[in-house]
Design an enzyme around this catalytic site. Structure first.
Site, PDB file in Angstrom:
ATOM      1  CG  HIS A  46      -1.816  -1.133   1.403  1.00 59.21           C
ATOM      2  ND1 HIS A  46      -1.666  -2.071   2.388  1.00 59.21           N
ATOM      3  CD2 HIS A  46      -2.912  -1.488   0.707  1.00 59.21           C
ATOM      4  CE1 HIS A  46      -2.646  -2.964   2.298  1.00 59.21           C
ATOM      5  NE2 HIS A  46      -3.413  -2.649   1.287  1.00 59.21           N
TER       6      HIS A  46
ATOM      7  CE  LYS B 140      -1.278 -10.169  -3.414  1.00 61.80           C
ATOM      8  NZ  LYS B 140      -2.382  -9.756  -2.591  1.00 61.80           N
ATOM      9  CG  ASP B 141      -5.611  -7.195  -5.534  1.00 65.03           C
ATOM     10  OD1 ASP B 141      -6.196  -8.150  -5.037  1.00 65.03           O
ATOM     11  OD2 ASP B 141      -4.778  -6.508  -4.908  1.00 65.03           O
TER      12      ASP B 141
HETATM   13  P1  AMP Z   1      -6.311  -4.143  -0.289  1.00 64.79           P
HETATM   14  O1  AMP Z   1      -6.169  -3.319   0.943  1.00 64.79           O
HETATM   15  O2  AMP Z   1      -5.703  -5.514  -0.182  1.00 64.79           O
HETATM   16  O3  AMP Z   1      -7.709  -4.142  -0.853  1.00 64.79           O
HETATM   17  O4  AMP Z   1      -5.408  -3.437  -1.393  1.00 64.79           O
HETATM   18  C1  AMP Z   1      -5.553  -2.073  -1.687  1.00 64.79           C
HETATM   19  C2  AMP Z   1      -4.712  -1.743  -2.899  1.00 64.79           C
HETATM   20  O5  AMP Z   1      -3.350  -2.068  -2.617  1.00 64.79           O
HETATM   21  C3  AMP Z   1      -5.126  -2.557  -4.130  1.00 64.79           C
HETATM   22  O6  AMP Z   1      -5.046  -1.715  -5.274  1.00 64.79           O
HETATM   23  C4  AMP Z   1      -4.077  -3.637  -4.173  1.00 64.79           C
HETATM   24  O7  AMP Z   1      -3.849  -4.138  -5.463  1.00 64.79           O
HETATM   25  C5  AMP Z   1      -2.859  -2.907  -3.643  1.00 64.79           C
HETATM   26  N1  AMP Z   1      -1.888  -3.872  -3.104  1.00 64.79           N
HETATM   27  C6  AMP Z   1      -2.093  -4.765  -2.109  1.00 64.79           C
HETATM   28  N2  AMP Z   1      -0.997  -5.515  -1.922  1.00 64.79           N
HETATM   29  C7  AMP Z   1      -0.077  -5.097  -2.838  1.00 64.79           C
HETATM   30  C8  AMP Z   1       1.248  -5.482  -3.171  1.00 64.79           C
HETATM   31  N3  AMP Z   1       1.868  -6.465  -2.538  1.00 64.79           N
HETATM   32  N4  AMP Z   1       1.870  -4.828  -4.155  1.00 64.79           N
HETATM   33  C9  AMP Z   1       1.245  -3.833  -4.835  1.00 64.79           C
HETATM   34  N5  AMP Z   1       0.001  -3.419  -4.577  1.00 64.79           N
HETATM   35  C10 AMP Z   1      -0.653  -4.035  -3.594  1.00 64.79           C
END
Ligand code: AMP
Length: 282
Positions: free
Chosen positions: A37, A150-151
């Protein structure tokens, strides 16, 4: 850093910034922030004069059998990370602020795209993602919004939603951030016990194997899938949800490796479902 819990507070602040001619970036997250993040936030700060980070565990993207209740949360720790990285405002709403009890309007892509990959086992997931991201876009009205590779399916779906719905927002994709040993950073990694944490390395090892085969000239998608599946099966704690090779924009399966093909996987390590991927770049 401003802490906003209501839609009205966010709107008032963003209006002030826009009146002052400042550009606004949005980084949507579900909190429990980590270095992945943080990289999105750094990227946003390098491209926008004000950056809003939302930390909202969005119930509509979880199915009833999924981990909504156990999803990790630590708002104080999140605030410390956000302050250290220079975030201008965190938006931390209650579920009741985001959804009226009788909310019944969703944003959904009615094509095969959200049914592929993660959509096969999570059929309502991307409808929830599109709905909440659409609401965040309407609340924050950012110039740019930042999402992690990642997503990868989520990023492709958001790009499609922005195109189809004519949002005047630039979507910026950011590379996957990994632990030193290769595991892609994820809030869900905290679910893993010591043995599972070790076993989880099979995902990144298999991604690196796939990348190596592509670099060596392998163009047959099925051969890449077979090699990755065989490798994952060497790990007794791993259970494959999917391994797929798809077009990087449409998410539809392809037979041949070309530029902008996405190689993606979801694997259960014990009860924890983890994802990883790579994009073939020219
Ligand atoms: P989340 O809190 O898991 O919903 O992720 C929020 C954002 O952070 C999303 O756009 C994810 O793709 C990004 N994100 C989460 N983990 C990673 C990572 N390891 N590398 C890059 N982006 C990430």
């Amino acid at each position: 850093m401003i802490i906003a819990t209501t839609i009205a507070e966010v709107r008032a602040q963003v209006r002030e910034w826009k009146q002052a001619g400042l550009t606004v970036g949005l980084v949507p997250t579900m909190g429990y922030l980590h270095e992945g993040h943080a990289k999105l936030i750094d990227q946003a700060i390098s491209m926008c004069q004000r950056v809003v980070v939302s930390t909202f565990v969005n119930p509509t993207q979880f199915a009833p059998n999924e981990d909504l209740d156990s999803y990790p949360r630590d708002f104080d720790r999140d605030c410390a990370l956000l302050r250290a990285h220079g975030c201008s405002m965190v938006f931390y709403p209650l579920v009741s602020e985001m959804y009226e009890p009788d909310a019944a309007t969703y944003v959904e892509i009615l094509s095969e795209m959200p049914k592929q990959l993660c959509g096969k086992t999570r059929p309502t997931h991307f409808r929830g993602v599109c709905t909440v991201v659409s609401k965040l876009f309407n609340i924050v009205t950012p110039d740019k919004a930042f999402f992690g590779q990642k997503d990868a399916q989520q990023l492709a779906i958001i790009r499609r939603m922005v195109r189809d719905m004519s949002y005047n927002i630039e979507i910026v994709g950011c590379p996957i951030v990994r632990e030193e040993d290769g595991l892609a950073k994820s809030s869900r990694n905290t679910y893993l016990n010591t043995e599972e944490r070790q076993a989880a390395l099979i995902l990144s090892k298999s991604i690196f194997l796939g990348q190596k085969l592509v670099a060596e000239g392998e163009t047959n998608a099925n051969k890449i899938i077979d090699a990755i599946v065989t490798n994952i099966c060497t790990e007794p704690l791993a259970r494959i949800d999917y391994v797929a090779v798809v077009d990087g924009i449409t998410m539809m399966p392809v037979k041949k490796i070309t530029d902008n093909v996405l190689v993606a996987m979801a694997v259960y390590i014990g009860k924890t479902r983890l994802i990883d991927n790579f994009i073939v770049e020219g």
